[in-house]
Design an enzyme around this catalytic site. Structure first.
Site, PDB file in Angstrom:
ATOM      1  N   CYS A 139      37.228  39.803  58.123  1.00  0.00           N
ATOM      2  CA  CYS A 139      36.948  40.458  59.152  1.00  0.00           C
ATOM      3  C   CYS A 139      35.577  39.511  59.799  1.00  0.00           C
ATOM      4  O   CYS A 139      35.106  39.382  60.910  1.00  0.00           O
ATOM      5  CB  CYS A 139      36.973  41.901  60.047  1.00  0.00           C
ATOM      6  SG  CYS A 139      35.877  43.336  58.691  1.00  0.00           S
ATOM      7  N   ASP A 168      38.020  41.798  68.551  1.00  0.00           N
ATOM      8  CA  ASP A 168      38.298  42.550  67.253  1.00  0.00           C
ATOM      9  C   ASP A 168      39.008  40.859  66.883  1.00  0.00           C
ATOM     10  O   ASP A 168      40.684  41.639  67.003  1.00  0.00           O
ATOM     11  CB  ASP A 168      38.929  43.655  68.192  1.00  0.00           C
ATOM     12  CG  ASP A 168      39.523  44.464  67.171  1.00  0.00           C
ATOM     13  OD1 ASP A 168      39.080  44.238  65.393  1.00  0.00           O
ATOM     14  OD2 ASP A 168      40.285  45.920  66.658  1.00  0.00           O
ATOM     15  N   HIS A 177      40.809  42.843  63.647  1.00  0.00           N
ATOM     16  CA  HIS A 177      41.993  43.131  62.913  1.00  0.00           C
ATOM     17  C   HIS A 177      42.982  43.638  62.730  1.00  0.00           C
ATOM     18  O   HIS A 177      43.610  43.615  61.748  1.00  0.00           O
ATOM     19  CB  HIS A 177      41.224  44.797  62.681  1.00  0.00           C
ATOM     20  CG  HIS A 177      39.654  45.161  62.366  1.00  0.00           C
ATOM     21  ND1 HIS A 177      38.515  44.447  62.850  1.00  0.00           N
ATOM     22  CD2 HIS A 177      39.373  44.997  61.407  1.00  0.00           C
ATOM     23  CE1 HIS A 177      37.563  44.996  62.325  1.00  0.00           C
ATOM     24  NE2 HIS A 177      37.946  45.574  60.857  1.00  0.00           N
TER      25      HIS A 177
END
Length: 443
Positions: A129, A324, A326
Site C-alpha cells: 500500500c 484507497d 487496498h
C-alpha cells in the site's frame, strides 16, 4: 537527537545482480506476506477490506453535510447549502468536485503480475500500500506536468495520448519505468523488499534513486520523469527539534543536475517526509498540515495509519479525503499508444475520508513546481505558513545552508547513500520506545 538512524549503502545504479536486502516485514501472518498461498487466501476470502477497516476504521464515504470548502490538491471547491442537503440545483460546486476527484489516478493492489525479481510473488496484496500510495502521488505530478491541473478525464474515447502514456508508466511489469518491480529494485538500499512494508522516508528516497538511475540510462529529452526530485530532509547538524529545511540553493543544484547543466531551472518534485508525533499526530501540526492543500503546488500526502497507507488528496474541515490502494484488482496492461484502453480501474468515484487527527504521524507531503516562478511562489507560501505556525512549522525555507554541505552525495553523483545523520529514518517501534522524547523527531 541523533538516534533512530538507518544507514544504507547503494550502488550508483541498481542492477538485477544486486544482493537482496534482508526482508524486514512489519507484520507477518503465517507465511510470507505476498506469497502465492497468502495472496490467494486473502483475495478469495475477501478479507483485505475487513483487515483495512480494522486498521483505518470503517470507511466513511461520501461528502458530509457541511457547506465548508473542500480543498483538493490546491483547488477550492465551494459547496452550497442546497447541495449539502442533496439538492444540486442551485450550484454545481459538488459536481465539479466529484469530477475533479474521479479524475485523480488511483493505483491499487494488483494480482497476477509477473514475479518480482527472483521471487515467486505475483501480487502486492497485504504489503504494497505504501508503494501504491507513492505511485499515485507521482502520477498526479505527471498529470499536472503534462496535462495541467485543470485536466479532467474525458467521458468519451479516444483518450489523450499523454494520459494513456502516464498510466503505461505505472504498469505492473519491468517494462514500465515506474512499476512496483522497478521501484522495489531501486529501493533495495533503503530496505525495500517484496513482501515487506516500508515507511514514507525510505519510499521518498527510493523514488529519488529510481529517477537518478533512469536519468543515467536515457537522454535528457526522453526521460520518463521529466522533472528533478528533491527529498527535503532536516538540518545537516542532525540536532533534535529542527524541522526539515527547503534550501533554495539545493533545489537549484538538483535542477542543474537534472538538466545536465543545460538549464538554470527545471520542473521539480519536492517530497517532504515527516514524523509529526509518536503514536498520533501532535494537534499543533494539524492546522498547518491542512493548509498545505491550499498551495497550488499541492500533491497531497502519502499517509494513513500504521501498516495501512493511503493517498490523501484533500481536506474538508477536519476530514482528510483519500484514495484507497487496498482494493484488489486483476493486473491490466495498457499500451502507451492504446487510446481506446479500459482505464476504469485507475479511477474511483468513492470518496473516503478519515479524521485528520487519526492519521499516522509518519507521512510524506508532495509538491510540484512547474518552473522557477512557481517554486518562488511555493517558497513564499511555505515561509508564511512557517511564520504563522506558532512555533511548530512542518518545514522551513532558507536560501542556503549555514554550514557547507557535500551535495554530490545527496544528488547521487558519487554513487553512494550519504553517511549523514540527517538522512536517517525513524521506525515506529523506536519512536514508541522513546515516548519521553519530544513529539518532533528530526528525519
Amino acid at each position: 537527537m541523533k538516534g533512530f538512524r538507518e544507514k544504507a549503502g547503494a550502488s550508483k545504479c541498481f542492477s538485477k545482480s544486486t544482493p537482496d536486502t534482508p526482508n524486514r516485514s512489519l507484520a507477518s501472518v503465517g507465511s510470507e506476506p505476498g506469497s502465492s498461498e497468502t495472496v490467494k487466501r486473502l483475495v478469495t476470502a475477501g478479507s483485505m477490506r475487513r483487515i483495512h477497516e480494522r486498521v483505518l476504521g470503517p470507511s466513511r464515504t461520501g461528502i458530509s453535510s457541511s457547506t465548508s470548502d473542500i480543498w483538493l490538491l490546491g483547488v477550492c471547491h465551494k459547496i452550497a447549502q442546497d447541495e449539502a442537503l442533496g439538492d444540486a440545483a442551485g450550484n454545481n460546486g459538488l459536481a465539479e468536485f466529484n469530477q475533479d476527484f474521479s479524475s485523480r489516478i488511483l493505483i491499487s493492489y494488483r494480482k497476477g503480475f509477473d514475479p518480482i525479481g527472483d521471487s515467486k510473488i505475483t501480487s502486492d496484496v497485504g504489503w504494497g500500500c505504501m508503494l501504491r500510495s507513492s505511485q499515485m502521488l507521482v502520477a498526479q505530478a505527471l498529470l499536472f506536468h503534462r496535462l495541467g491541473r485543470p485536466w479532467r478525464k474525458p467521458l468519451q474515447k479516444p483518450f489523450d495520448c499523454e494520459y494513456v502514456e502516464i498510466l503505461h508508466l505505472f504498469g505492473d511489469s519491468e517494462t514500465s519505468p515506474f512499476s512496483i518491480h522497478n521501484l522495489l529494485q531501486a529501493g533495495k538500499a533503503y530496505g525495500l523488499a517484496a513482501g515487506s512494508w516500508v515507511g514514507p522516508y525510505a519510499m521518498c528516497r527510493s523514488w529519488e534513486a529510481l529517477a537518478r538511475c533512469q536519468r543515467a540510462e536515457t537522454g535528457l529529452g526522453c526521460q520518463s520523469l521529466p522533472m528533478a526530485i528533491y527529498v527535503v530532509s532536516g538540518d545537516e547538524d542532525g540536532e533534535r527539534g529542527g524541522a526539515p529545511v527547503v534550501c533554495i540553493d539545493d533545489a537549484s543544484r538538483h535542477c542543474s543536475v537534472f538538466s545536465k547543466g543545460q538549464a538554470d531551472w527545471a520542473p521539480i518534485l519536492l517530497l517532504v517526509p515527516l514524523v509529526l508525533g509518536l503514536e498520533k499526530v501532535n494537534p499543533r501540526y494539524i492546522p498547518t498540515l491542512r493548509l498545505t492543500f491550499t498551495f497550488p503546488q499541492s500533491l497531497g500526502i502519502v499517509g494513513g495509519k500504521p501498516g495501512a497507507s493511503t493517498y490523501i488528496v484533500g481536506v474538508q474541515e477536519e476530514s482528510a479525503i483519500y484514495l484507497d490502494p487496498h482494493d484488489v484488482q486483476p493486473v491490466i496492461y495498457i499500451g502507451k499508444d492504446d487510446l481506446e484502453a479500459d482505464t476504469s480501474t485507475y479511477h474511483s468515484d468513492v470518496i473516503r475520508h478519515i479524521h485528520l487527527d487519526s492519521i499516522d504521524p509518519s507521512l510524506a507531503i508532495g509538491f510540484y513546481c512547474r518552473d522557477k516562478d512557481d517554486f518562488d511562489d511555493f517558497c513564499a507560501r511555505a515561509s508564511k505558513l512557517a511564520e504563522e505556525s506558532n512555533g511548530a512549522p512542518l518545514f522551513t525555507v532558507t536560501q542556503t545552508h549555514k554550514k557547507p554541505v557535500n551535495h554530490s552525495d545527496a544528488l547521487g553523483e558519487t554513487g553512494g547513500v550519504p553517511e549523514d545523520d540527517s538522512l536517517g529514518v525513524m521506525s515506529m517501534n523506536d519512536a514508541v520506545g522513546n515516548a519521553h522524547e519530544d513529539d518532533w523527531q528530526l528525519l
